[in-house]
Design an enzyme around this catalytic site. Sequence first.
Site: not given
Ligand code: 5RP
Length: 228
Positions: A31, A34, A85, A87, A97, A106, A124
Amino acid sequence: MTPLTQDELKTLVGQAALQYVVPGEIVGVGTGSTVNKFIDALAGMKDQIKGAVSSSVASTERLKALGIAVFDANDVESLSVYIDGADEIDGRGHMVKGGGAALTREKIVAALATRFVCIADESKLVQALGQFPLPVEVIPMAANHIARRFAAMGGEASLRLKDGQPLVTDNGQHILDVKGLSIADPLAFESQINQWPGVVTVGVFAHQKASVCLLGTAQGVKTLDYSR
Ligand code: 5RP
């Protein structure tokens, strides 16, 4: 040459992740912004895969809109690959995440998969987890108690809001975002917080860490292999 924007780096790694998709199989899909790039790229090979298991309502909707079949996680015994993806990701593949509030699903889909491919832009990559406020999905009646437990270990937890109201996850629960934590030992930290009553999922992914990270950098996509 103008440097690539963060959005362009996300597109790059989303496309690069296609090399890990196994034709004829079901792929685990995470989710976030990315992953949305990955889903868009996956649409180009939708006829070569059986479908996807999704980690959120948002990803399910995007997959279906592009004509990709979405399977219930209960109907799948295992997946070769889960693509998502992060954080934050450290030098050992441990991640934080949950910025998109989808951390519980996830972690479930990641647990089904043999290989976790993290796709991320270079912002990241961190030395140590903990700069990004740690998302923790909680049962609403336990939120204040859990916030006090984080305060006792130096963290500052705040309830995530949406439109002025507590954000409700796909699982009907709430999210605490915790600042100021030091996560020196991600495996031990994840195990510890998971024991607290009322914690549904802590956003440290150390037990379900990345096997590989495709990192979008100014020099192109770098592959960080954590499996060795
Ligand atoms: C969602 C997540 C995402 O993988 C994380 O927030 C990264 O998101 P983005 O690709 O928008 O930076 O853990 O729950």
